[in-house]
Design a protein around this motif. Structure first.
Motif, PDB file in Angstrom:
ATOM      1  N   SER A 101       0.831  -1.204   0.000  1.00 36.23           N
ATOM      2  CA  SER A 101       0.000   0.000   0.000  1.00 36.23           C
ATOM      3  C   SER A 101       0.868   1.258   0.000  1.00 36.23           C
ATOM      4  CB  SER A 101      -0.920   0.000   1.219  1.00 36.23           C
ATOM      5  OG  SER A 101      -1.743  -1.144   1.247  1.00 36.23           O
ATOM      6  N   ALA A 102       1.917   1.253   0.809  1.00 34.23           N
ATOM      7  CA  ALA A 102       2.800   2.420   0.881  1.00 34.23           C
ATOM      8  C   ALA A 102       3.466   2.700  -0.458  1.00 34.23           C
ATOM      9  CB  ALA A 102       3.856   2.205   1.964  1.00 34.23           C
ATOM     10  N   ILE A 103       3.847   1.645  -1.173  1.00 37.66           N
ATOM     11  CA  ILE A 103       4.484   1.819  -2.481  1.00 37.66           C
ATOM     12  C   ILE A 103       3.496   2.401  -3.486  1.00 37.66           C
ATOM     13  CG2 ILE A 103       5.441   0.556  -4.452  1.00 37.66           C
ATOM     14  CD1 ILE A 103       6.806  -1.282  -2.410  1.00 37.66           C
ATOM     15  N   LEU A 104       2.250   1.936  -3.464  1.00 39.05           N
ATOM     16  CA  LEU A 104       1.249   2.482  -4.374  1.00 39.05           C
ATOM     17  C   LEU A 104       1.037   3.968  -4.130  1.00 39.05           C
ATOM     18  CD1 LEU A 104      -1.481  -0.332  -4.474  1.00 39.05           C
ATOM     19  CD2 LEU A 104       0.312   0.159  -6.140  1.00 39.05           C
ATOM     20  N   TYR A 105       0.927   4.355  -2.860  1.00 37.30           N
ATOM     21  CA  TYR A 105       0.759   5.771  -2.544  1.00 37.30           C
ATOM     22  C   TYR A 105       2.036   6.554  -2.856  1.00 37.30           C
ATOM     23  CZ  TYR A 105      -3.826   5.341  -0.336  1.00 37.30           C
ATOM     24  OH  TYR A 105      -5.169   5.146  -0.102  1.00 37.30           O
ATOM     25  N   GLY A 106       3.193   5.938  -2.643  1.00 37.69           N
ATOM     26  CA  GLY A 106       4.446   6.599  -2.987  1.00 37.69           C
ATOM     27  C   GLY A 106       4.596   6.821  -4.483  1.00 37.69           C
ATOM     28  N   LEU A 107       4.093   5.873  -5.271  1.00 40.44           N
ATOM     29  CA  LEU A 107       4.104   6.034  -6.725  1.00 40.44           C
ATOM     30  C   LEU A 107       3.314   7.264  -7.146  1.00 40.44           C
ATOM     31  CD1 LEU A 107       3.680   2.451  -8.257  1.00 40.44           C
ATOM     32  CD2 LEU A 107       5.497   4.084  -8.777  1.00 40.44           C
ATOM     33  N   ARG A 108       2.186   7.486  -6.506  1.00 46.37           N
ATOM     34  CA  ARG A 108       1.360   8.651  -6.841  1.00 46.37           C
ATOM     35  C   ARG A 108       2.139   9.943  -6.615  1.00 46.37           C
ATOM     36  NH1 ARG A 108      -4.375   8.619  -4.144  1.00 46.37           N
ATOM     37  NH2 ARG A 108      -4.959   9.649  -6.072  1.00 46.37           N
ATOM     38  N   ILE A 109       2.821  10.025  -5.473  1.00 49.85           N
ATOM     39  CA  ILE A 109       3.586  11.239  -5.165  1.00 49.85           C
ATOM     40  C   ILE A 109       4.731  11.414  -6.151  1.00 49.85           C
ATOM     41  CG2 ILE A 109       5.018  12.379  -3.445  1.00 49.85           C
ATOM     42  CD1 ILE A 109       2.148  12.374  -2.645  1.00 49.85           C
ATOM     43  N   SER A 110       5.485  10.351  -6.397  1.00 49.53           N
ATOM     44  CA  SER A 110       6.645  10.446  -7.289  1.00 49.53           C
ATOM     45  C   SER A 110       6.232  10.796  -8.709  1.00 49.53           C
ATOM     46  CB  SER A 110       7.430   9.128  -7.264  1.00 49.53           C
ATOM     47  OG  SER A 110       8.011   8.901  -5.997  1.00 49.53           O
ATOM     48  N   LEU A 111       5.200  10.131  -9.214  1.00 46.08           N
ATOM     49  CA  LEU A 111       4.722  10.429 -10.565  1.00 46.08           C
ATOM     50  C   LEU A 111       4.189  11.853 -10.662  1.00 46.08           C
ATOM     51  CD1 LEU A 111       2.928   7.179 -11.787  1.00 46.08           C
ATOM     52  CD2 LEU A 111       4.680   8.471 -13.030  1.00 46.08           C
ATOM     53  N   GLY A 112       3.428  12.261  -9.653  1.00 47.81           N
ATOM     54  CA  GLY A 112       2.886  13.616  -9.670  1.00 47.81           C
ATOM     55  C   GLY A 112       3.981  14.668  -9.672  1.00 47.81           C
TER      56      GLY A 112
END
Length: 310
Positions: A101-112
């Motif tokens: 879950s943390a990686i999925l949310y981290g992906l959102r931040i990094s991509l954004g």
């Protein structure tokens, strides 16, 4: 009279009715001919979909204190929660958060961060590059000297100094990334715009009394889009890598807005105690994201400039 027939008329009509391929479809076909580029694009699309759908597919919200328990900390990959309601596919970190879950949310931040900072830097750099190419002379000399100074300093050093002054925060990190990226856009646009500046259609537009602003953005800019697209893609990957670096050092994003770099940093202290997954899995996700964007950008460069193929 019965022998007069026109059998060739029907095939001719069918040929005329066949719609011509659009430039977009031709570019897509050329892109998909490269297997490596196709795999990278498919991987990037999967990562984007996973990031966008994180609230829907993640087992928990890793930053909702009501869903996280410190008693679940440092669970190994494949372990279950105490109540067996959750399967920690990639384990948990030191705060008990599900790593998947943390990686999925981290992906959102990094991509954004990568997309927003690249687009903002593109807007600033494109404007500076067009002004330098159109007006030339002292204006061009002054703006290009500023660009040269900017590009002569390592980007990581500039970002560190800016964040040391501005402080932590998502908005401040974006501002720092834009300030270290705009110069490369300005130089690339200026080089392409100078070529267009000397062409007849620009002279004709100036002769018609069109404003410099309209000439730059309505006539010059569309013919500079190919190098801009490639540069924007590469800078997106660079921005994600740079943000991960400064967040790993602890001066980028706060703990409440974790990117992949911050997740790696959070797990660094656990490596020596054999909890490798806390840092390794976010690192793998970051590498896959950056490599997929970089390969897609490189393939776009070849597609938009066929002379580079081979």
């Amino acid at each position: 009279m019965n022998e007069i027939k026109t059998p060739a008329a029907q095939p001719a009509t069918e040929v005329l009715l066949a719609p011509p391929e659009t430039p977009g479809r031709l570019l897509l076909k050329r892109f998909l001919r490269n297997r490596t580029g196709t795999v990278a694009l498919a991987l990037l699309l999967v990562l984007i979909v996973m990031a966008l759908s994180a609230p829907l597919i993640s087992p928990q919200n890793p930053y909702d204190l009501a869903q996280v328990s410190i008693m679940e900390a440092e669970r190994a990959p494949g372990a279950h929660s105490d109540d067996h309601r959750l399967l920690y596919l990639l384990g948990t970190d030191g705060a008990g958060r599900d790593m998947f879950s943390a990686i999925l949310y981290g992906l959102r931040i990094s991509l954004g961060i990568g997309v927003v900072s690249a687009l903002a830097a593109l807007a600033v750099g494109t404007t500076v590059g067009l002004i330098a190419a159109y007006f030339g002379g002292r204006v061009d000399a002054f703006l290009m000297r500023v660009v040269d100074v900017q590009l002569s300093i390592p980007t990581i050093l500039v970002a560190l100094v800016l964040l040391a002054v501005l402080g932590q925060g998502l908005d401040k990190t974006l501002m720092a990334l834009v300030l270290v990226q705009w110069a490369i856009f300005a130089r690339n646009v200026r080089g392409a715009a100078i070529v267009e500046r000397g062409k007849d259609y620009i002279e004709a537009a100036m002769g018609q009394g069109l404003s410099p602003l309209r000439i730059m953005f309505r006539h010059v800019l569309p013919n500079c889009m190919a190098p801009l697209i490639v540069t924007a893609t590469n800078q997106m990957a660079n921005a994600i890598s740079l943000e991960a670096t400064i967040s790993f050092l602890g001066i980028g994003l706060p703990q409440t807005e974790p990117s992949l770099g911050l997740l790696i940093s959070n797990g660094f202290d656990y490596i020596l105690s054999n909890e490798y997954w806390i840092s390794m899995f976010p690192g793998v996700a970051l590498v896959l994201l950056v490599i997929s964007i970089s390969v897609v950008g490189d393939q776009l460069r070849v597609v938009l400039n066929p002379k580079l193929d081979g």
